[in-house]
Design a protein around this motif. Structure first.
Motif, short mmCIF file in Angstrom:
data_model
loop_
_atom_site.label_atom_id
_atom_site.label_comp_id
_atom_site.label_asym_id
_atom_site.label_seq_id
_atom_site.Cartn_x
_atom_site.Cartn_y
_atom_site.Cartn_z
N GLY A 145 -11.97 32.81 45.08
CA GLY A 145 -11.83 32.16 43.78
C GLY A 145 -10.95 32.85 42.77
O GLY A 145 -10.89 32.43 41.62
N LYS A 146 -10.24 33.91 43.17
CA LYS A 146 -9.41 34.65 42.22
C LYS A 146 -8.08 33.93 41.95
O LYS A 146 -7.74 33.64 40.81
CB LYS A 146 -9.16 36.08 42.73
N THR A 147 -7.36 33.64 43.02
CA THR A 147 -6.06 32.98 42.86
C THR A 147 -6.23 31.59 42.26
O THR A 147 -5.49 31.20 41.35
CB THR A 147 -5.32 32.91 44.22
N TYR A 194 -2.57 44.70 45.48
CA TYR A 194 -2.23 45.26 46.80
C TYR A 194 -0.96 46.10 46.74
O TYR A 194 -0.79 47.03 47.52
CB TYR A 194 -2.10 44.14 47.84
P1 ATP Z 1 -8.53 31.55 46.58
O1 ATP Z 1 -7.04 31.54 46.88
O2 ATP Z 1 -9.25 30.54 47.40
O3 ATP Z 1 -8.84 31.50 45.12
P2 ATP Z 1 -8.91 34.39 46.50
O4 ATP Z 1 -7.62 34.51 45.80
O5 ATP Z 1 -10.15 34.76 45.74
O6 ATP Z 1 -9.09 32.94 47.12
P3 ATP Z 1 -7.87 36.14 48.55
O7 ATP Z 1 -8.49 37.46 48.86
O8 ATP Z 1 -6.57 36.12 47.84
O9 ATP Z 1 -8.98 35.27 47.80
O10 ATP Z 1 -7.76 35.34 49.91
C1 ATP Z 1 -7.12 34.13 50.03
C2 ATP Z 1 -7.66 33.33 51.17
O11 ATP Z 1 -8.71 33.97 51.85
C3 ATP Z 1 -8.24 31.97 50.73
O12 ATP Z 1 -7.93 31.04 51.71
C4 ATP Z 1 -9.72 32.22 50.67
O13 ATP Z 1 -10.50 31.06 50.96
C5 ATP Z 1 -9.91 33.26 51.73
N1 ATP Z 1 -10.98 34.18 51.33
C6 ATP Z 1 -11.27 34.63 50.11
N2 ATP Z 1 -12.34 35.44 50.11
C7 ATP Z 1 -12.76 35.49 51.39
C8 ATP Z 1 -13.85 36.13 52.08
N3 ATP Z 1 -14.73 36.89 51.42
N4 ATP Z 1 -13.97 35.94 53.42
C9 ATP Z 1 -13.09 35.18 54.09
N5 ATP Z 1 -12.04 34.55 53.53
C10 ATP Z 1 -11.88 34.69 52.19
#
Ligand code: ATP
Ligand code: MG
Length: 198
Positions: free
Chosen positions: A40-42, A133
């Motif tokens: 949920g960050k991006t 990162y």
């Molecule tokens: P999103 O883009 O859905 O907001 P995010 O930015 O919080 O996610 P990232 O760590 O950037 O998370 O990872 C991006 C991708 O990895 C997204 O497809 C997301 O669904 C997936 N993802 C995020 N957190 C997890 C987790 N804890 N386990 C597995 N996959 C994850």
């Protein structure tokens, strides 16, 4: 809850909320840091981008790590807001490329664009997606990054996303939210889904 108790609770909440609003009277741009190991960050960062666009504000996005698959938010920006600068490092995930020198160069090149945008006197909101990162892998110098964030153009609010990021980034940010992973469908074998995961 009984009606009289409910009304009393609401009245007390209102006075607290009103006092808070009076206290928060400073007009200034903010640095928001969205971190943690949950999903949920991006999407939250892009939510702020679209929120600002709703008011006709000027926004820009820099993505430091981008998968080979285009995301829905990227497609929406490109299709509906072609005037919004969208800069992508474009090397894919580091575990795909496995080329330290090329990744570092790409990070430095992308950072130059971010630095330029941080100095823009007209930009309202800048999303620096997955910037953490670049610090963790030491592709970018932490002091340089923190300094550029600190000395950004005064009207500009910034959103940084990514896991980790270190103490100094957390301290510099005005708002820090940590998305905690309780569980993720991927861990039980569910394939990444269009419109949900990308
Ligand atoms: P999103 O883009 O859905 O907001 P995010 O930015 O919080 O996610 P990232 O760590 O950037 O998370 O990872 C991006 C991708 O990895 C997204 O497809 C997301 O669904 C997936 N993802 C995020 N957190 C997890 C987790 N804890 N386990 C597995 N996959 C994850
Ligand atoms: Mg992300």
């Amino acid at each position: 809850m009984r009606a009289d108790k409910f009304n009393k609770t609401m009245a007390s909440q209102k006075s607290q909320v009103d006092a808070g609003i009076t206290r928060a009277s400073q007009e200034q741009s903010v640095f928001v840091f969205l971190t943690g190991d949950g999903k949920g960050k991006t999407t939250s960062g892009f939510g702020m981008v679209f929120r600002a666009l709703g008011y006709g504000q000027k926004v820009a996005v820099v993505q430091f790590i981008k998968g080979t698959q285009a995301s829905g938010e990227e497609l929406l920006l490109r299709n509906c807001y072609p005037e919004v600068p969208l800069i992508q490092m474009g090397t894919g995930f580091t575990w795909d490329t496995q080329n330290h020198a090329a990744d570092k160069l790409a990070a430095e090149r992308t950072w130059l664009e971010a630095e330029r945008l941080l100095q823009s006197p007209t930009l309202d909101l800048l999303l620096l997606d997955e910037l953490t990162y670049m610090l963790a892998y030491q592709f970018l110098d932490e002091d340089t990054v923190l300094d550029a964030l600190r000395k950004r153009s005064p009207q500009l609010s910034v959103v940084v996303t990514g896991r980790g990021g270190g103490t100094a980034l957390r301290e510099l940010a005005d708002t820090v939210s940590e998305v905690k992973n309780i569980k993720h469908a991927y861990a039980s074998g569910v394939k990444a889904r269009q419109g949900v995961d990308y």
